[in-house]
Design a protein around this motif. Structure first.
Motif, PDB file in Angstrom:
ATOM      1  N   ASN A 279       6.732   0.739  -0.578  1.00  0.00           N
ATOM      2  CA  ASN A 279       5.698  -0.202  -0.142  1.00  0.00           C
ATOM      3  C   ASN A 279       5.590  -0.275   1.373  1.00  0.00           C
ATOM      4  N   TRP A 283       1.875   0.766   2.689  1.00  0.00           N
ATOM      5  CA  TRP A 283       1.027  -0.233   3.324  1.00  0.00           C
ATOM      6  C   TRP A 283       0.948  -0.044   4.835  1.00  0.00           C
ATOM      7  N   ASN A 411       8.790  -5.787  -7.430  1.00  0.00           N
ATOM      8  CA  ASN A 411       7.459  -5.899  -6.806  1.00  0.00           C
ATOM      9  C   ASN A 411       7.402  -7.092  -5.861  1.00  0.00           C
ATOM     10  N   ASN A 415       6.644  -6.488  -1.954  1.00  0.00           N
ATOM     11  CA  ASN A 415       5.479  -7.080  -1.299  1.00  0.00           C
ATOM     12  C   ASN A 415       5.855  -7.858  -0.046  1.00  0.00           C
ATOM     13  N   SER A 418       5.421  -5.352   2.413  1.00  0.00           N
ATOM     14  CA  SER A 418       4.007  -5.169   2.744  1.00  0.00           C
ATOM     15  C   SER A 418       3.560  -6.156   3.812  1.00  0.00           C
TER      16      SER A 418
END
Length: 493
Positions: A279, A283, A411, A415, A418
């Motif tokens: 990620n 990102w 996740n 994130n 991110s």
């Protein structure tokens, strides 16, 4: 009626492959619905990214609609507010989907998010950007349950030997929704419908999908009225260390999640690190490369819808190529171990983008270099799709009974990366026109990709963990790497 016809076809109209189930069955219909559900979810996620250009510039769209005087600070709040809520519901989404069924979590997640999408223009015109921030945060809360619930769903429906393929096809729906939204939003905003239609169209499509999903989907094969007994046996008995009762979802088993064992499991912690590294790189590419190309190379791709969609389109295409390659490897005379397959595709998905980033670090201004930069960006984003056959499906390998919960945890952590990655880039790049500062960003991101995949190769595992079935004391509760290959189910029906 459609379901009845489909059920009839399943009973006599499909060819079995080595008696392992129908070539096209109910499980494939379920995955098609998941594909379009993720496409709608991502269309609802990215629509503001393209709509905000038209909302703040009359000349960029139909001038008959309101224009908002939002500076870059306000825009950053609006674009990031979705993820404020998105992170919060990751773990609860996986937990609840294991108890109440992924069908209902996906239904309510997409339905509520779609309804809120329809309200976006009204909120912008009446409550300004502050109400928009609140609405986008709630949309994020709704969508936070989608990936964990999808993993829970696929852990019930995907036979072991088809797991990588079905996961890859389903998750490519997210890229499909992004491609469609980025490609058509500019035309929609310039039409008589204006920028509000960028929110109305995916909102209406999402509501339609939600009720189609509610009617035709079931959380498990055992709950689906149209599935044949042969296909149900194929799905339930091919799961690694998964009993038929697990595939039929029993809340008593799902409610006793072994949190401590999960959070202290070495293979799972490596999976968390791999997801975070992926990620961070992905990102960084999507959020910072457009700024690099505009500031250093003098080309603005953010406001070029088709060009912005190119990496996602290439990602869909390469997903199909990687799935085909996976099938070729499995059909060779010598069986390819599942562990090798997972690590091979994960290496393609993380180290090819790593090499592209190193190449971007040496790009300088010039027309030829702009084309090369676009090619490298497309390559970096598109080849990342190989991770769908790598760490993305590893949650189901480790614990098919808790796959949604595992995805929720990884996740959620990923994130945060991110959110953190653009902030770190901001600390490094103080002069956006300085190629040397961007080179540091690209090299550091390449190092993150390198370490994430290296750890996954060295310490990642594909055998089912003991805590997947803590109530069992039989030898079947733990499988060796050799017994979990995708080439054949654990038990033959």
């Amino acid at each position: 009626m459609v379901l009845g016809c489909f059920g009839s076809c399943c009973r006599g109209g499909y060819t079995n492959i080595n008696q392992t189930g129908p070539r096209f069955g109910v499980r494939h219909l379920q995955c098609i619905l998941v594909f379009f559900g993720l496409a709608v979810a991502y269309a609802l996620r990215v629509n503001l990214s393209v709509a905000i250009v038209a909302m703040t510039d009359r000349n960029a769209s139909n001038p008959d609609f309101p224009e908002f005087d939002w500076d870059e600070s306000v825009k950053s709040y609006l674009l990031s507010s979705f993820f404020w809520g998105y992170v919060v519901t990751q773990v609860p989404g996986g937990y609840l989907s294991s108890i109440y069924g992924a069908k209902y979590m996906l239904f309510y997640g997409v339905l509520i998010c779609s309804c809120l999408g329809l309200l976006t223009p009204f909120c912008a015109m009446t409550g300004g950007w502050k109400l928009m921030v609140l609405l986008r945060s709630v949309q994020g809360l709704c969508q936070g349950v989608i990936f964990p619930s999808t993993h829970t769903f696929l852990s019930k429906w995907a036979p072991a030997e088809e797991r990588g393929r079905l996961v890859g096809y389903c998750y490519s729906g997210s890229q499909f929704g992004t491609v469609v939204m980025l490609s058509v939003s500019g035309y929609i905003a310039s039409s008589s419908l204006g920028w509000p239609s960028i929110f109305y169209v995916p909102g209406c499509v999402g509501i339609v999908w939600a009720f189609i999903w509610l009617y035709y989907c079931a959380s498990t094969p055992a709950e689906h009225a149209g599935i044949t007994p042969a296909e149900r046996r194929h799905i339930e008995y091919s799961g690694q260390a998964r009993r038929p009762s697990d595939a039929g979802r029993e809340s008593t088993q799902s409610s006793s999640i072994p949190w401590f064992k999960i959070l202290t499991s070495g293979p799972f912690l490596v999976l968390v690190l791999a997801h975070c590294a992926n990620n961070w790189g992905f990102w960084t590419l999507l959020t910072e490369i457009p700024t690099f190309m505009k500031s250093v190379l003098g080309m603005d791709i953010k406001n070029n819808g088709p060009l912005s969609a190119l990496p996602y389109f290439a990602m869909i295409f390469l997903t199909c190529i990687f799935i085909w390659l996976s099938d070729v490897l499995k059909q060779r005379g010598t069986a390819v171990p599942l562990s090798f397959s997972r690590k091979f595709f994960n290496t393609l998905g993380m180290w090819l983008p790593m090499l592209a980033l190193i190449g971007l670090g040496y790009i300088t201004e010039g027309e030829a270099n702009v084309r090369l930069a676009i090619a490298l960006l497309t390559l970096a984003v598109a080849t990342n799709s190989a991770t769908y056959l790598g760490f993305h499906v590893n949650h189901i390998d480790l614990a098919p009974n808790y796959a949604g919960t595992l995805m929720g945890i990884t996740n959620c952590a990923a994130n945060f990366m991110s959110i953190l990655a653009p902030l770190i880039v901001g600390l490094i790049v103080t002069d956006e026109t300085n190629p040397a500062q961007w080179r540091i960003v690209f090299f550091f991101t390449a190092f993150v990709y390198f370490m994430g995949n290296t750890l996954f190769m060295l310490f990642g595992r594909t055998n089912v963990q003991r805590w997947n079935n803590p109530m069992s004391r039989t030898s079947q509760s733990v499988a060796t790497p050799e017994t979990v290959e995708e080439q054949s189910p654990l038990i033959s029906s």
